[in-house]
Design a protein around this motif. Structure first.
Motif, short mmCIF file in Angstrom:
data_model
loop_
_atom_site.label_atom_id
_atom_site.label_comp_id
_atom_site.label_asym_id
_atom_site.label_seq_id
_atom_site.Cartn_x
_atom_site.Cartn_y
_atom_site.Cartn_z
N GLY A 146 4.53 2.27 -9.66
CA GLY A 146 4.07 1.37 -8.61
C GLY A 146 4.19 -0.09 -9.01
N VAL A 147 4.33 -0.97 -8.02
CA VAL A 147 4.39 -2.40 -8.31
C VAL A 147 2.98 -2.88 -8.65
CG1 VAL A 147 6.43 -2.82 -6.88
CG2 VAL A 147 4.15 -3.08 -5.87
N PRO A 148 2.86 -3.92 -9.47
CA PRO A 148 1.54 -4.43 -9.84
C PRO A 148 0.74 -4.88 -8.61
CG PRO A 148 3.24 -5.39 -11.23
CD PRO A 148 3.94 -4.65 -10.13
N ASN A 149 -0.57 -4.75 -8.72
CA ASN A 149 -1.50 -5.18 -7.67
C ASN A 149 -1.24 -4.50 -6.33
OD1 ASN A 149 -2.83 -7.06 -9.43
ND2 ASN A 149 -1.05 -8.38 -9.19
N SER A 150 -0.86 -3.24 -6.38
CA SER A 150 -0.68 -2.45 -5.17
C SER A 150 -1.87 -1.49 -5.06
CB SER A 150 0.63 -1.66 -5.24
OG SER A 150 0.64 -0.80 -6.36
N ILE A 151 -1.91 -0.80 -3.94
CA ILE A 151 -2.97 0.17 -3.69
C ILE A 151 -2.32 1.51 -3.38
CG2 ILE A 151 -4.77 0.82 -2.02
CD1 ILE A 151 -5.41 -2.12 -1.73
N MET A 152 -2.96 2.60 -3.83
CA MET A 152 -2.49 3.96 -3.53
C MET A 152 -3.56 4.67 -2.71
SD MET A 152 -0.61 6.69 -3.73
CE MET A 152 0.65 6.39 -4.95
N ILE A 153 -3.13 5.24 -1.57
CA ILE A 153 -4.00 6.10 -0.78
C ILE A 153 -3.39 7.49 -0.80
CG2 ILE A 153 -5.06 6.53 1.45
CD1 ILE A 153 -4.46 3.67 2.22
N GLU A 154 -4.18 8.47 -1.20
CA GLU A 154 -3.69 9.84 -1.22
C GLU A 154 -3.91 10.51 0.13
OE1 GLU A 154 -3.90 12.31 -4.82
OE2 GLU A 154 -5.33 10.80 -5.51
N LYS A 155 -2.88 11.21 0.62
CA LYS A 155 -2.99 12.00 1.84
C LYS A 155 -3.60 13.35 1.45
CE LYS A 155 1.47 10.42 3.60
NZ LYS A 155 2.78 10.91 3.98
N VAL A 203 0.87 -1.17 0.00
CA VAL A 203 0.00 0.00 0.00
C VAL A 203 0.91 1.22 0.00
CG1 VAL A 203 -1.74 1.33 1.27
CG2 VAL A 203 -1.84 -1.18 1.27
N TYR A 204 0.71 2.09 -0.99
CA TYR A 204 1.43 3.36 -1.03
C TYR A 204 0.57 4.42 -0.38
CZ TYR A 204 4.29 1.27 -4.77
OH TYR A 204 5.12 0.46 -5.51
N ILE A 205 1.19 5.33 0.38
CA ILE A 205 0.50 6.47 0.95
C ILE A 205 1.28 7.72 0.57
CG2 ILE A 205 -0.70 5.33 2.84
CD1 ILE A 205 1.64 5.96 4.66
N SER A 206 0.61 8.68 -0.04
CA SER A 206 1.33 9.87 -0.48
C SER A 206 0.40 11.02 -0.80
CB SER A 206 2.15 9.56 -1.73
OG SER A 206 2.90 10.69 -2.12
N GLY A 207 0.90 12.20 -0.60
CA GLY A 207 0.20 13.39 -1.03
C GLY A 207 0.68 13.86 -2.39
N HIS A 208 1.63 13.14 -2.98
CA HIS A 208 2.27 13.61 -4.20
C HIS A 208 2.39 12.59 -5.32
CE1 HIS A 208 3.57 16.91 -1.66
NE2 HIS A 208 4.05 16.02 -0.82
#
Length: 122
Positions: A96-105, A82-87
């Motif tokens: 991003g790696v395949p089958n990952s998730i992105m959550i925006e801050k 899981v990636y977490i980022s405001g940017h």
């Protein structure tokens, strides 16, 4: 059932503490670090019991969260990320790696749901 251990990497100390507390309250064991390099060190330890990675993308120095996730997947191709980022959401598809998730801050109430979706818990 044995608790799931998450490697949590974010260079914003207050957010890191909030994430760590939220994940611990949800029943996870959390190994928290403030640098991408330290996250990679932990991933490379032979017996590191890491079941999933939650990482910010931008750190004050290299390696970044993209690299943390790549190293994690080299070690375990099925590890949830899981990636977490405001940017970084714009770059997620290409970096991003395949089958990952992105959550925006900023976000509220989504960390536990996202780790559930990423496969940390059922």
């Amino acid at each position: 059932m044995e608790a799931v251990t998450i490697l949590l990497a974010d260079d914003e100390a207050l957010l890191l503490m909030d994430f760590e507390v939220a994940l611990a309250h949800a029943g996870f064991h959390v190994t928290a670090v403030t640098r991408g390099g330290k996250a990679i060190e932990i991933l490379r330890v032979a017996n590191a019991p890491i079941d999933g990675v939650v990482t910010d993308i931008r750190f004050g120095e290299y390696p970044d969260g993209w690299e943390v996730a790549r190293v994690a997947r080299e070690i375990d191709p099925d590890i949830p990320v899981v990636y977490i980022s405001g940017h970084g959401a714009v770059d997620w598809a290409s970096k991003g790696v395949p089958n990952s998730i992105m959550i925006e801050k900023p976000f509220t109430g989504t960390v536990r749901n996202s780790v559930r979706w990423a496969g940390f818990i059922s």
